[in-house]
Design a protein around this motif. Structure first.
Motif, PDB file in Angstrom:
ATOM      1  N   ILE A 157       0.865  -1.182   0.000  1.00 55.74           N
ATOM      2  CA  ILE A 157       0.000   0.000   0.000  1.00 55.74           C
ATOM      3  C   ILE A 157       0.894   1.222   0.000  1.00 55.74           C
ATOM      4  CG2 ILE A 157      -1.752   1.298   1.260  1.00 55.74           C
ATOM      5  CD1 ILE A 157      -2.614  -1.413   2.508  1.00 55.74           C
ATOM      6  N   PHE A 158       0.635   2.142  -0.938  1.00 52.44           N
ATOM      7  CA  PHE A 158       1.403   3.382  -0.982  1.00 52.44           C
ATOM      8  C   PHE A 158       0.538   4.484  -1.571  1.00 52.44           C
ATOM      9  CE2 PHE A 158       2.430   0.782  -4.661  1.00 52.44           C
ATOM     10  CZ  PHE A 158       2.224   1.641  -5.727  1.00 52.44           C
ATOM     11  N   TYR A 159       1.072   5.695  -1.579  1.00 52.01           N
ATOM     12  CA  TYR A 159       0.324   6.870  -2.020  1.00 52.01           C
ATOM     13  C   TYR A 159       1.069   7.556  -3.158  1.00 52.01           C
ATOM     14  CZ  TYR A 159      -2.242   6.138   2.273  1.00 52.01           C
ATOM     15  OH  TYR A 159      -3.008   5.577   3.253  1.00 52.01           O
ATOM     16  N   ILE A 160       0.293   8.088  -4.121  1.00 52.91           N
ATOM     17  CA  ILE A 160       0.856   8.826  -5.248  1.00 52.91           C
ATOM     18  C   ILE A 160       0.269  10.233  -5.238  1.00 52.91           C
ATOM     19  CG2 ILE A 160       1.069   8.972  -7.756  1.00 52.91           C
ATOM     20  CD1 ILE A 160       0.660   5.969  -7.891  1.00 52.91           C
ATOM     21  N   ASN A 161       1.131  11.222  -5.359  1.00 49.84           N
ATOM     22  CA  ASN A 161       0.693  12.609  -5.430  1.00 49.84           C
ATOM     23  C   ASN A 161       0.073  12.866  -6.801  1.00 49.84           C
ATOM     24  OD1 ASN A 161       0.471  15.412  -5.561  1.00 49.84           O
ATOM     25  ND2 ASN A 161       2.262  15.700  -4.280  1.00 49.84           N
ATOM     26  N   PRO A 162      -1.158  13.389  -6.867  1.00 49.64           N
ATOM     27  CA  PRO A 162      -1.811  13.649  -8.162  1.00 49.64           C
ATOM     28  C   PRO A 162      -1.031  14.617  -9.053  1.00 49.64           C
ATOM     29  CG  PRO A 162      -3.375  13.884  -6.367  1.00 49.64           C
ATOM     30  CD  PRO A 162      -2.031  13.699  -5.749  1.00 49.64           C
ATOM     31  N   LYS A 163      -0.207  15.473  -8.454  1.00 53.47           N
ATOM     32  CA  LYS A 163       0.579  16.424  -9.243  1.00 53.47           C
ATOM     33  C   LYS A 163       1.641  15.717 -10.084  1.00 53.47           C
ATOM     34  CE  LYS A 163       0.005  20.032  -5.789  1.00 53.47           C
ATOM     35  NZ  LYS A 163       0.652  20.805  -4.735  1.00 53.47           N
ATOM     36  N   ASP A 164       2.040  14.512  -9.663  1.00 52.77           N
ATOM     37  CA  ASP A 164       3.066  13.766 -10.391  1.00 52.77           C
ATOM     38  C   ASP A 164       2.507  12.987 -11.584  1.00 52.77           C
ATOM     39  OD1 ASP A 164       4.974  14.618  -8.584  1.00 52.77           O
ATOM     40  OD2 ASP A 164       4.759  12.852  -7.302  1.00 52.77           O
ATOM     41  N   ILE A 165       1.187  12.891 -11.679  1.00 53.57           N
ATOM     42  CA  ILE A 165       0.566  12.067 -12.713  1.00 53.57           C
ATOM     43  C   ILE A 165       0.270  12.912 -13.945  1.00 53.57           C
ATOM     44  CG2 ILE A 165      -1.417  10.617 -13.272  1.00 53.57           C
ATOM     45  CD1 ILE A 165      -1.585  10.003 -10.262  1.00 53.57           C
ATOM     46  N   VAL A 166       0.730  12.417 -15.105  1.00 52.98           N
ATOM     47  CA  VAL A 166       0.538  13.106 -16.379  1.00 52.98           C
ATOM     48  C   VAL A 166      -0.624  12.446 -17.122  1.00 52.98           C
ATOM     49  CG1 VAL A 166       1.617  13.720 -18.579  1.00 52.98           C
ATOM     50  CG2 VAL A 166       2.990  13.656 -16.486  1.00 52.98           C
TER      51      VAL A 166
END
Length: 144
Positions: free
Chosen positions: A69-78
């Motif tokens: 389980i981990f988290y991704i910052n939406p700003k990093d997603i293209v």
């Protein structure tokens, strides 16, 4: 007296509005890794996350139940697209694309095959030499 009630209501409302977050939260990713033929959960699977042509993050590793389980910052997603590379012990590396607009929960099926990552001793080589994984900062019981 009537004005005091209105003033208290206004002050209380302002304090509540000031405490609500209006920013986009990180997307939570729940992965379960399983070997495709035997249906065994895979312990110690590494994950690399990419979006566009940039590597966002590399994660170590699934637990004894094959879960990460981990988290991704939406700003990093293209363009709401990511792809992930998975490296499981004794499994062929696997790559999968995802369209991500919110939290993601998925099962990854890896196949046993030719790989350079075959035992627990090679974990450190995989983490530090190949993937350059930094130590995780856990979010256990913390509030940002």
């Amino acid at each position: 007296m009537k004005n005091i009630i209105y003033i208290l209501f206004l002050l209380f409302s302002l304090s509540i509005i000031g405490q609500t977050e209006n920013i986009k939260k990180d997307f939570r990713v729940d992965l379960l890794t399983i070997e495709k033929n035997t249906r065994d959960t895979l312990i110690g699977t590494f994950t690399e996350i990419y979006s566009g042509s940039k590597r966002i993050e590399a994660k170590c590793c699934t637990d004894f139940d094959g879960i990460d389980i981990f988290y991704i910052n939406p700003k990093d997603i293209v363009d709401n697209r990511i792809y992930m590379k998975f490296y499981g012990r004794k499994c062929k590396p696997y790559k999968k694309k995802f369209i991500i607009r919110g939290d993601l929960k998925t099962t990854i099926y890896l196949k046993y095959g030719k790989t350079k990552y075959n035992n627990k001793i090679q974990d450190f080589e995989m983490m530090f030499k190949k993937l350059n994984i930094e130590h995780d900062n856990f979010r256990c019981g913390t509030v940002n």
